[in-house]
Design an enzyme around this catalytic site. Structure first.
Site, PDB file in Angstrom:
ATOM      1  CG  HIS B 224      43.568  44.286  44.349  1.00  0.00           C
ATOM      2  ND1 HIS B 224      42.451  44.503  43.588  1.00  0.00           N
ATOM      3  CD2 HIS B 224      44.480  43.793  43.506  1.00  0.00           C
ATOM      4  CE1 HIS B 224      42.677  44.165  42.345  1.00  0.00           C
ATOM      5  NE2 HIS B 224      43.907  43.726  42.257  1.00  0.00           N
ATOM      6  CE1 TYR B 228      46.159  39.887  40.432  1.00  0.00           C
ATOM      7  CE2 TYR B 228      46.285  41.284  42.365  1.00  0.00           C
ATOM      8  CZ  TYR B 228      46.225  41.137  40.997  1.00  0.00           C
ATOM      9  OH  TYR B 228      46.214  42.236  40.191  1.00  0.00           O
ATOM     10  CG  HIS B 375      36.462  44.382  36.920  1.00  0.00           C
ATOM     11  ND1 HIS B 375      37.330  43.989  35.925  1.00  0.00           N
ATOM     12  CD2 HIS B 375      37.155  44.244  38.081  1.00  0.00           C
ATOM     13  CE1 HIS B 375      38.485  43.637  36.459  1.00  0.00           C
ATOM     14  NE2 HIS B 375      38.406  43.783  37.767  1.00  0.00           N
ATOM     15  CG  PHE B 376      33.522  41.953  41.358  1.00  0.00           C
ATOM     16  CD1 PHE B 376      33.463  43.246  41.837  1.00  0.00           C
ATOM     17  CD2 PHE B 376      32.520  41.075  41.682  1.00  0.00           C
ATOM     18  CE1 PHE B 376      32.387  43.655  42.611  1.00  0.00           C
ATOM     19  CE2 PHE B 376      31.453  41.473  42.450  1.00  0.00           C
ATOM     20  CZ  PHE B 376      31.382  42.778  42.908  1.00  0.00           C
ATOM     21  CG  HIS B 377      29.358  39.468  38.804  1.00  0.00           C
ATOM     22  ND1 HIS B 377      29.237  40.576  39.605  1.00  0.00           N
ATOM     23  CD2 HIS B 377      28.716  38.468  39.472  1.00  0.00           C
ATOM     24  CE1 HIS B 377      28.545  40.269  40.698  1.00  0.00           C
ATOM     25  NE2 HIS B 377      28.213  38.991  40.633  1.00  0.00           N
ATOM     26  NE  ARG B 440      30.709  47.890  44.007  1.00  0.00           N
ATOM     27  CZ  ARG B 440      31.948  47.449  44.303  1.00  0.00           C
ATOM     28  NH1 ARG B 440      32.968  48.291  44.319  1.00  0.00           N
ATOM     29  NH2 ARG B 440      32.169  46.189  44.564  1.00  0.00           N
ATOM     30  NE  ARG B 441      30.133  47.885  47.670  1.00  0.00           N
ATOM     31  CZ  ARG B 441      31.213  48.663  47.508  1.00  0.00           C
ATOM     32  NH1 ARG B 441      31.081  49.973  47.427  1.00  0.00           N
ATOM     33  NH2 ARG B 441      32.394  48.124  47.422  1.00  0.00           N
TER      34      ARG B 441
END
Lengths: 159, 550
Positions: B224, B228, B375-377, B440-441
């Site tokens: 995580h 950042y 979300h992370f895209h 996912r995946r």
């Protein structure tokens, strides 16, 4: 450190919202018991088939517990045992699951039942099946080339 | 803070910086192609030729973009930023920069080679007890060790500046680079520990089994904060570069530093929120880390405030009136501003989605569904990546002694529009599909024509449409980057570094007292991890032998 007046307002608003939100989540978790699945129970991953309760996978009626049924599931690449499950509507069920090999996911699509199965650990979650219909159990954690084949079905039926 | 003698990055430092940035864009081209193939396969319309495995290209996509593109670009940008604001690197620091680069490239080649020969199809998060070839783990170790050497060179350059300028606050951009480098070094200790003490000896056959929960915990201790490490360079551009590009001033120097310190403190002791649905970790410890995770909302809100304060101050100084009149005064035709601005806007829904993922119980609805991918895209692949593109538009020509022409500026805006549309399709349908429970995946599947799975397919087709538009965006950015590196007209392109507004308060020196911050950081990590981690080791089930299920 000096902060601009508007910034103080903005931060006060933001931090208050944060505190309220975290309090709600905390009260739900520790007062109302809506904790994420966090069981701390162990099993030898090489001897799952010989270990209770995994000697008899499937749905079992139980007496004198806070739940009516126990659903015992064994996951292994690339299937769940049992593959077809029928549950009476409204049943309160404790799901008890583990894996014989690698990490798998255990998700009943369209519900909040979602947990990880890790070798050596038993995952547990108590839920009530209040909607009839057919639901997919899928592995949602990559486990190898057959990952996308790995599924089972739950039928929730009127009693 | 502007110092005329440093206004151009030294040519030798520019070469070093460009070396890193070049690898980043090669990784983008290859990893992006893998991404396109995935969306096409998952739409059910394409089968990979020659028996290539879906999960193999998924591994390549994740590693090349999540680690390759980001880490190389960030280190390249940070070298340029340090050289620009703290002065030309010493020859020792530059040499370290090159050694770090070479070690990283060797590692990247090992890891990529193992992935492409299907010996490491364990995805980006490793997934022990799936066991990859030891060269894959060794390659990733080298990648990280190389990055430590590079970060050391940057920190040394900052220390030199502090020694030469006693009692003065350091240049803001250098300070930010130091925070991000420290964050990276502290968080990669987790994954380095996992690889060195668990996965490498196990894949070499020196030990028989691996403690799976410990390996996952060490991974997410890194996994995580990593996001950042991606985000903070974008924040550097927003705080320091963008005000200069629009012709305004930095709202507050001390606020910016405080934000970075808060990110350093609260980014690391939070990994359990990725493990909320796992057995073996006590629910109360999970909750502690959920609370710590939510602390980063505070610096995020401060950033949002600061950005819009900068924009509004600038607009009003230009004579804007009314509540939102200042919006019109912003330079909407300048790609160096517009492209990162789209990234900032995307961060609003992206951040909101992140709050859902990290929430104690809400995570159960979306955990490991394709919602998370959506979300992370939005966060990394839109907010961060568009800001990196925006940085490239002045940084690459600055480093290569060329200029960012009007034609390229226009193409850059078209590129960003293309990216935005593609991502709206792809990420939007991923979010919706995830709420319906799609995993996912996972390769294309109908799970034996189950109705639930059939209902997911239209969303997967929308993802393929989005993925195709995004791939066009990748082609455009590669064209622009090649132009800026080799073909644009020779000239001077400014490396914009903002100045602090006259009205801002003096920066308190305590913000640069590393002893205080690193002590608090260590204490937070110990509080968040010591008890549950010891528990994992003391109450461990029998370990797992390796599996190769691909």
């Amino acid at each position: 450190m000096h902060l601009h007046r508007y910034e103080k307002w903005w931060l006060t608003f933001g931090i208050s919202a944060l505190i309220i939100f975290l309090s709600i989540v905390g009260i739900q978790a520790f007062h109302q018991g809506h904790k994420p699945p966090s069981a701390k129970a162990f099993v030898d991953p090489e001897r799952v088939n010989e270990s209770e309760p995994f000697t008899k996978p499937g749905l079992h009626k139980v007496q004198g517990k806070e739940w009516d049924y126990e659903l015992v599931i064994v996951a292994a690449a690339f299937s769940f045992t049992p593959g077809e499950i029928e549950i009476p509507k409204g049943a309160k069920v404790k799901i008890i699951a583990t894996t014989k090999d690698v990490v798998h996911g255990f998700e009943i699509a369209g519900t909040n039942v979602n947990m990880m199965l890790e070798p050596g650990y038993i995952s547990e979650y108590v839920t009530t099946f209040s909607k009839t219909g057919e639901f997919l159990i899928i592995c949602n954690e990559y486990c190898g080339t057959g990952h996308h084949m790995m599924s089972a079905r739950i039928k929730v039926v009127e009693k | 803070m502007m110092n005329a003698q440093f206004s151009k990055v030294d040519k030798r430092d520019a070469k070093l910086s460009m070396a890193y940035i070049s690898v980043a864009f090669i990784a983008l081209a290859v990893g992006g192609l893998m991404g396109l193939l995935q969306t096409l396969v998952r739409s059910g319309k394409l089968e990979l030729p020659g028996g290539i495995n879906y999960y193999e290209i998924l591994t390549a996509h994740g590693v090349l973009l999540g680690l390759g593109l980001t880490t190389y670009f960030i280190l390249g940008f940070q070298f340029a930023a340090v050289s620009r604001t703290s002065g030309t690197l010493s020859s020792k620091a530059r040499l370290s920069g090159w050694i770090g680069f070479i070690v990283m490239v060797i590692g990247t080649i090992f890891a990529t080679w193992m992935i492409l020969t299907n010996k490491a199809t364990v995805l980006y998060t490793f997934y022990a007890p799936l066991q990859a070839h030891f060269l894959f783990y060794l390659g990733l170790t080298l990648l990280i060790v190389g990055s430590w050497i590079a970060c050391g060179a940057m920190i040394a350059t900052y220390i030199r500046w502090r020694k030469q300028n006693p009692g003065k606050p350091s240049p803001l951009l250098s300070f930010m680079v130091v925070v991000n480098s420290l964050l990276w070094i502290v968080c990669t200790l987790g994954v380095a520990g996992e690889v060195l003490f668990q996965l490498l000896p196990w894949s070499l056959g020196l030990v028989d089994t691996v403690n799976v929960l410990v390996s996952r915990t060490l991974f997410w201790y890194f996994g995580h904060p990593l996001v950042y490490f991606w985000l903070l360079p974008a924040y550097m551009a927003w705080y320091v570069i963008i005000p200069k590009i629009i012709g305004g001033k930095i709202f507050s120097d001390s606020l910016a530093r405080l934000v970075f310190i808060l990110f350093l403190l609260f980014s690391i002791p939070v990994g359990f929120h990725h493990q909320l649905t796992e057995p073996g970790i006590d629910a109360s410890w999970k909750f502690v880390q959920v609370v710590l995770t939510f602390m980063v909302i505070i610096p995020s809100l401060m950033t949002a405030f600061s950005m819009f304060a900068t924009f509004e101050m600038f607009g009003r100084a230009k004579g804007a009136t009314g509540l939102f009149g200042w919006l019109k005064k912003l330079p909407w035709k300048d790609a160096r501003f517009v492209v990162p601005f789209i990234g900032m806007v995307a961060f609003v829904p992206a951040g909101a989605g992140g709050i859902i993922n990290a929430s104690n119980q809400m995570d159960q609805v979306v955990h490991n569904t394709i919602w998370v991918t959506g979300h992370f895209h939005l966060t990394v692949a839109t907010t961060v990546v568009l800001t990196f593109f925006g940085i490239s538009y002045w940084l690459i020509p600055h480093l290569t002694g060329r200029v960012f022409t009007k034609a390229m500026n226009r193409l850059a805006i078209i590129q960003a529009v293309c990216w935005t549309i593609g991502m709206a399709f792809m990420s939007g349908s991923m979010h919706l599909e995830g709420l319906l429970g799609a995993p996912r995946r996972t390769a294309f599947t109908t799970y034996g024509n189950a109705q639930q799975a059939l209902d997911w397919i239209p969303y997967q087709v929308a993802q393929a449409i989005g993925g195709s538009i995004l791939f066009l965006g990748i082609v455009l950015i590669i064209v622009i980057v090649l132009n800026l590196a080799f073909f644009a007209p020779k000239g001077e392109q400014d490396f914009p570094v903002g100045e602090v507004a006259e009205s801002a308060e003096k920066t308190p020196m305590v913000l640069e007292n590393w002893k205080i911050w690193l002590t608090i950081l260590a204490a937070l990590i110990l509080i968040a991890y010591t008890v549950p981690f010891m528990d994992m080791i003391q109450n461990a089930p029998p370990g797992s032998k390796g599996f190769k299920l691909w």
